[in-house]
Design a protein around this motif. Structure first.
Motif, PDB file in Angstrom:
ATOM      1  N   LEU A   1       5.612  10.863   9.108  1.00  0.00           N
ATOM      2  CA  LEU A   1       5.878   9.966   7.983  1.00  0.00           C
ATOM      3  C   LEU A   1       5.075   8.697   8.239  1.00  0.00           C
ATOM      4  O   LEU A   1       5.223   8.068   9.286  1.00  0.00           O
ATOM      5  N   ILE A   2       4.213   8.339   7.281  1.00  0.00           N
ATOM      6  CA  ILE A   2       3.347   7.177   7.435  1.00  0.00           C
ATOM      7  C   ILE A   2       3.802   6.085   6.470  1.00  0.00           C
ATOM      8  O   ILE A   2       3.837   6.284   5.253  1.00  0.00           O
ATOM      9  N   ASP A   3       4.148   4.942   7.033  1.00  0.00           N
ATOM     10  CA  ASP A   3       4.718   3.823   6.293  1.00  0.00           C
ATOM     11  C   ASP A   3       3.635   2.792   5.982  1.00  0.00           C
ATOM     12  O   ASP A   3       2.569   2.780   6.590  1.00  0.00           O
ATOM     13  N   GLY A   4       3.928   1.922   5.015  1.00  0.00           N
ATOM     14  CA  GLY A   4       3.085   0.761   4.765  1.00  0.00           C
ATOM     15  C   GLY A   4       2.113   0.874   3.622  1.00  0.00           C
ATOM     16  O   GLY A   4       1.299  -0.033   3.411  1.00  0.00           O
ATOM     17  N   PHE A   5       2.158   1.953   2.845  1.00  0.00           N
ATOM     18  CA  PHE A   5       1.249   2.064   1.708  1.00  0.00           C
ATOM     19  C   PHE A   5       1.618   1.020   0.647  1.00  0.00           C
ATOM     20  O   PHE A   5       2.799   0.722   0.434  1.00  0.00           O
ATOM     21  N   ARG A   6       0.620   0.487  -0.005  1.00  0.00           N
ATOM     22  CA  ARG A   6       0.804  -0.512  -1.052  1.00  0.00           C
ATOM     23  C   ARG A   6      -0.184  -0.231  -2.182  1.00  0.00           C
ATOM     24  O   ARG A   6      -1.165   0.486  -2.001  1.00  0.00           O
ATOM     25  N   THR A   7       0.087  -0.833  -3.337  1.00  0.00           N
ATOM     26  CA  THR A   7      -0.936  -0.819  -4.376  1.00  0.00           C
ATOM     27  C   THR A   7      -2.136  -1.591  -3.834  1.00  0.00           C
ATOM     28  O   THR A   7      -1.990  -2.507  -3.024  1.00  0.00           O
ATOM     29  N   ASP A   8      -3.326  -1.235  -4.270  1.00  0.00           N
ATOM     30  CA  ASP A   8      -4.545  -1.782  -3.674  1.00  0.00           C
ATOM     31  C   ASP A   8      -4.539  -3.306  -3.591  1.00  0.00           C
ATOM     32  O   ASP A   8      -4.856  -3.897  -2.554  1.00  0.00           O
ATOM     33  N   HIS A   9      -4.149  -3.969  -4.673  1.00  0.00           N
ATOM     34  CA  HIS A   9      -4.245  -5.430  -4.683  1.00  0.00           C
ATOM     35  C   HIS A   9      -3.203  -6.076  -3.780  1.00  0.00           C
ATOM     36  O   HIS A   9      -3.334  -7.250  -3.410  1.00  0.00           O
ATOM     37  N   ASN A  10      -2.150  -5.361  -3.411  1.00  0.00           N
ATOM     38  CA  ASN A  10      -1.109  -5.943  -2.565  1.00  0.00           C
ATOM     39  C   ASN A  10      -1.406  -5.805  -1.075  1.00  0.00           C
ATOM     40  O   ASN A  10      -0.657  -6.328  -0.255  1.00  0.00           O
ATOM     41  N   TYR A  11      -2.455  -5.111  -0.713  1.00  0.00           N
ATOM     42  CA  TYR A  11      -2.819  -5.069   0.699  1.00  0.00           C
ATOM     43  C   TYR A  11      -3.268  -6.443   1.184  1.00  0.00           C
ATOM     44  O   TYR A  11      -3.305  -6.697   2.387  1.00  0.00           O
ATOM     45  N   SER A  12      -3.606  -7.333   0.263  1.00  0.00           N
ATOM     46  CA  SER A  12      -4.014  -8.679   0.664  1.00  0.00           C
ATOM     47  C   SER A  12      -2.907  -9.392   1.431  1.00  0.00           C
ATOM     48  O   SER A  12      -3.169 -10.267   2.264  1.00  0.00           O
ATOM     49  N   GLN A  13      -1.648  -9.007   1.181  1.00  0.00           N
ATOM     50  CA  GLN A  13      -0.533  -9.586   1.922  1.00  0.00           C
ATOM     51  C   GLN A  13      -0.560  -9.176   3.392  1.00  0.00           C
ATOM     52  O   GLN A  13      -0.042  -9.879   4.260  1.00  0.00           O
ATOM     53  N   ARG A  14      -1.155  -8.033   3.676  1.00  0.00           N
ATOM     54  CA  ARG A  14      -1.284  -7.564   5.052  1.00  0.00           C
ATOM     55  C   ARG A  14      -2.546  -8.103   5.723  1.00  0.00           C
ATOM     56  O   ARG A  14      -2.667  -8.055   6.930  1.00  0.00           O
ATOM     57  N   LEU A  15      -3.481  -8.579   4.905  1.00  0.00           N
ATOM     58  CA  LEU A  15      -4.788  -8.986   5.429  1.00  0.00           C
ATOM     59  C   LEU A  15      -5.085 -10.444   5.090  1.00  0.00           C
ATOM     60  O   LEU A  15      -6.136 -10.764   4.529  1.00  0.00           O
TER      61      LEU A  15
END
Length: 361
Positions: free
Chosen positions: A172-186
């Motif tokens: 089970l792989i966690d942490g997927f987001r809509t493309d534009h919301n990955y900015s919160q991780r980066l």
């Protein structure tokens, strides 16, 4: 009639990826938890060996030596414990992992920290840090992607990739987001770097699926509530059947052809009116390989207690129709055994008439 035709098409669809066992005989459970103090109690391990799919979380063995280290090894030990209780079990045990943070609880996270050139930097050249100071896999870097996929594949097939000594059946792989919301991780990464990271992640997941083959279970978690590309299905970590409108529960949970794990956050301690209503809503949404359960991520005893809820043993049967709104906020559905459900959304009440003459609600 159109609704019936669509429902019929959905129920006969078969996805190309391998999936855990399924039966329409009763409600089907799933488990997603960890025991921070080590292996499971024997009775819990034996019960989990009757559940179609069990994910062991990142907190497994967190507080036992080596403390906050070797999480993957500790998860594998629990997988072996579960399977040893019932040698012929068909339970699939999945390891928890993530797309973003190189958690140092895992040996792989420590490896990445020794190779900072494979982790994400901001525009000033500094490593980006998340919770606990964890850094992030740089999916924009081909070498980082290759190592990431090697790690995941190694969990399941060993480092050689040709044999399967591991007791694990999937991930089970966690942490997927809509493309534009990955900015919160980066934070601090340029937009170009963020776009390259998202594109690289998609490449990594495609490579991972190719490496593990179509028959290995890979479940995604995150937002939006859709299975990630190449995934076998998804976890719905907040299935609030009592708090959400029925239409929203239908939207969240119905993904024909995919595995769906609905973690009920309105089921409370496993009794009472909210549980009764949540069970009824789940009967409206259940499709083939839609699993149900509740509990916190780091408390396997709560998931074990699901086994004591009598409704999990009551006869269900295949659905005879799609969930049907008959007006006035009332939804109904019938099953082949004679079990039927009615949900009265306005009053938040419900009733399930089971084929064994039992009644819930």
């Amino acid at each position: 009639m159109a609704q019936w035709i669509l429902w019929f098409i959905f129920t006969i669809m078969h996805f190309c990826y391998g999936l855990p066992n399924w039966s329409w005989g009763t409600l089907q459970r799933f488990v997603h938890c960890a025991n921070e103090s080590g292996l499971l109690r024997p009775e819990i391990a034996k019960d989990f060996a009757t559940v179609p799919v069990v994910t062991i979380e990142k907190f497994q063995g967190l507080n036992v030596p080596p403390v906050a280290d070797k999480t993957a090894q500790k998860i594998m030990e629990v997988a072996s414990q579960i399977k040893s209780t019932r040698p012929n079990t068909t339970t699939e045990v999945l390891i928890y992992y993530q797309v973003d943070y190189a958690r140092t609880w895992y040996t792989s996270g420590r490896w990445f920290n020794r190779h900072p050139e494979l982790e994400v930097h901001n525009t000033s050249g500094q490593l980006i840090s998340g919770p606990n100071g964890w850094h992030l896999y740089d999916h924009a870097n081909p070498k980082s992607r290759a190592k990431y996929v090697d790690v995941l594949t190694g969990f399941l097939f060993g480092s050689g990739g040709n044999s399967k000594p591991s007791p694990l059946d999937g991930v089970l792989i966690d942490g997927f987001r809509t493309d534009h919301n990955y900015s919160q991780r980066l934070p601090g990464a340029s937009q170009a770097e963020q776009r390259a990271w998202v594109k690289g992640l998609a490449t990594a997941m495609k490579t991972f699926r190719k490496r593990i083959g179509p028959q290995t279970t890979y479940v995604s978690n995150g937002a939006p509530l859709e299975p990630a590309t190449n995934a076998s299905g998804l976890l719905i970590g907040n299935f609030d059947a009592f708090g959400n409108p029925v239409s929203l529960s239908l939207k969240y949970a119905i993904h024909p052809g995919y595995l769906v794990e609905a973690r009920c956050t309105s089921c409370g301690s496993g009794s009472g009116a909210k549980l009764d209503y949540s069970l009824a809503v789940f009967l409206l949404v259940v499709q083939e390989r839609t699993y149900f359960g509740w509990g916190t991520w780091n408390n396997c005893s709560e998931w074990y207690n699901n086994s004591m809820v009598e409704e999990f043993s009551y006869p269900l049967g295949k659905p005879m129709e799609a969930p049907h709104h008959i007006g006035g906020g009332v939804w109904v559905r019938r099953f082949s055994t004679g079990t039927k459900v009615e949900v009265r959304e306005t009053s938040k009440t419900s009733c399930i008439w089971w084929a064994n003459s039992k009644k819930t609600g």
